[in-house]
Enzyme design. Structure first.
Site, short mmCIF file in Angstrom:
data_model
loop_
_atom_site.label_atom_id
_atom_site.label_comp_id
_atom_site.label_asym_id
_atom_site.label_seq_id
_atom_site.Cartn_x
_atom_site.Cartn_y
_atom_site.Cartn_z
N ARG A 181 95.19 21.19 155.15
CA ARG A 181 96.06 21.46 156.31
C ARG A 181 95.95 20.38 157.38
O ARG A 181 96.66 20.41 158.38
CB ARG A 181 95.73 22.82 156.93
CG ARG A 181 96.03 23.98 156.02
CD ARG A 181 95.87 25.30 156.74
NE ARG A 181 95.70 26.37 155.78
CZ ARG A 181 96.69 26.99 155.14
NH1 ARG A 181 97.94 26.68 155.39
NH2 ARG A 181 96.43 27.94 154.26
N TYR A 219 96.74 34.46 162.50
CA TYR A 219 98.09 34.26 163.05
C TYR A 219 98.47 35.27 164.15
O TYR A 219 99.55 35.16 164.71
CB TYR A 219 99.13 34.34 161.92
CG TYR A 219 98.95 33.25 160.88
CD1 TYR A 219 99.17 31.92 161.21
CD2 TYR A 219 98.53 33.56 159.59
CE1 TYR A 219 99.00 30.92 160.27
CE2 TYR A 219 98.37 32.55 158.64
CZ TYR A 219 98.60 31.24 158.98
OH TYR A 219 98.44 30.24 158.06
N HIS A 223 101.80 24.66 165.65
CA HIS A 223 101.19 25.54 164.65
C HIS A 223 100.46 26.66 165.38
O HIS A 223 99.74 26.40 166.36
CB HIS A 223 100.21 24.79 163.76
CG HIS A 223 100.89 23.70 162.99
ND1 HIS A 223 101.68 23.97 161.89
CD2 HIS A 223 100.97 22.37 163.19
CE1 HIS A 223 102.19 22.84 161.45
NE2 HIS A 223 101.78 21.84 162.21
N LEU A 224 100.63 27.86 164.89
CA LEU A 224 99.96 29.01 165.50
C LEU A 224 98.44 28.86 165.40
O LEU A 224 97.71 29.13 166.35
CB LEU A 224 100.39 30.29 164.79
CG LEU A 224 101.88 30.66 164.96
CD1 LEU A 224 102.30 31.62 163.85
CD2 LEU A 224 102.11 31.27 166.33
N SER A 225 97.99 28.46 164.22
CA SER A 225 96.54 28.33 163.98
C SER A 225 96.10 26.89 164.25
O SER A 225 96.94 25.98 164.37
CB SER A 225 96.23 28.71 162.53
OG SER A 225 96.84 27.79 161.65
N HIS A 267 102.62 19.91 155.38
CA HIS A 267 101.59 19.19 154.63
C HIS A 267 102.13 18.57 153.34
O HIS A 267 101.37 17.96 152.59
CB HIS A 267 100.44 20.16 154.29
CG HIS A 267 100.06 21.04 155.44
ND1 HIS A 267 99.57 20.54 156.63
CD2 HIS A 267 100.14 22.40 155.63
CE1 HIS A 267 99.35 21.55 157.47
NE2 HIS A 267 99.69 22.67 156.89
O1 CA2 Z 1 99.39 27.79 161.84
C1 CA2 Z 1 100.59 27.66 161.54
O2 CA2 Z 1 101.51 27.93 162.32
C2 CA2 Z 1 100.96 27.16 160.15
O3 CA2 Z 1 102.09 26.29 160.28
C3 CA2 Z 1 101.33 28.39 159.33
C4 CA2 Z 1 101.59 28.09 157.86
C5 CA2 Z 1 100.49 27.22 157.25
O4 CA2 Z 1 100.87 26.82 155.94
C6 CA2 Z 1 100.21 25.98 158.08
O5 CA2 Z 1 99.15 25.28 157.50
C7 CA2 Z 1 99.84 26.37 159.50
C8 CA2 Z 1 101.65 29.38 157.07
C9 CA2 Z 1 102.65 30.39 157.54
C10 CA2 Z 1 102.32 31.70 156.91
O6 CA2 Z 1 103.05 32.71 157.52
C11 CA2 Z 1 102.51 33.95 157.58
C12 CA2 Z 1 103.21 34.98 157.02
C13 CA2 Z 1 102.70 36.26 157.09
C14 CA2 Z 1 101.54 36.49 157.76
C15 CA2 Z 1 100.86 35.46 158.32
C16 CA2 Z 1 101.35 34.18 158.25
#
Ligand code: CA2
Length: 152
Positions: free
Chosen positions: A114, A26, A103-105, A83
């Site tokens: 995902r 991220y 989405h960041l990733s 999801h």
């Molecule tokens: O890639 C993305 O932006 C996601 O939406 C991020 C979500 C994940 O469930 C999706 O599949 C993809 C997760 C967010 C987690 O947030 C974080 C908190 C602290 C450190 C890193 C990430």
């Protein structure tokens, strides 16, 4: 003077803790950094920015209701609810402006759970795997997406 268009950038669960873990997925930036980037991108287009994050699904649903007739564009990272949530899918059907799913990733290159998104069917554009820049790209894309807007 007419009011400036408002771009809503809404973020789902856990994104308030961005920067605390998994920087390899991220990045190292915080949610505050992301908001600054979005504000710069919005300002370049003379948009007002409505930036929100919540860990409560009902709060996101009510935010979507609130902006459904007024926003010029919606940039949505629904995070984990992407999801799982039929309710967010249904609320997005009520939003008049173009929706950009961000989405960041790269969710298509991670765990199989995902890959499916309840947001994608309601989105005019999906941006994954570009990190924070994806949000700025989403804001930049909005004028071109007005061709896809829903009537009604
Ligand atoms: O890639 C993305 O932006 C996601 O939406 C991020 C979500 C994940 O469930 C999706 O599949 C993809 C997760 C967010 C987690 O947030 C974080 C908190 C602290 C450190 C890193 C990430």
């Amino acid at each position: 003077m007419s009011p400036r268009p408002v771009v809503a950038v809404f973020n789902g669960p856990n994104l308030d803790l961005l920067g605390e873990r998994e920087p390899e997925i991220y990045g190292e930036g915080t949610l505050g950094d992301l908001e600054d980037l979005c504000r710069t991108a919005a300002e370049a287009h003379h948009y007002d920015l409505d930036f929100r994050q919540t860990n409560h699904e009902g709060v996101l649903l009510e935010s979507l209701h609130e902006i459904r007739h007024t926003a010029y564009g919606l940039v949505l990272n629904a995070a984990g609810w992407t999801h799982t949530s039929v309710a967010i899918h249904d609320a997005l059907a009520l939003v008049r402006c173009p929706v950009v799913e961000v989405h960041l990733s790269d969710v298509h290159a991670r765990e199989p759970f995902r890959v499916h998104s309840y947001v994608t069917p309601q989105a005019a554009l999906v941006i994954v795997g570009r990190g924070p820049q994806g949000y700025a790209d989403a804001i930049d894309a909005l004028p071109g997406l007005w061709a896809h807007r829903r009537e009604g």
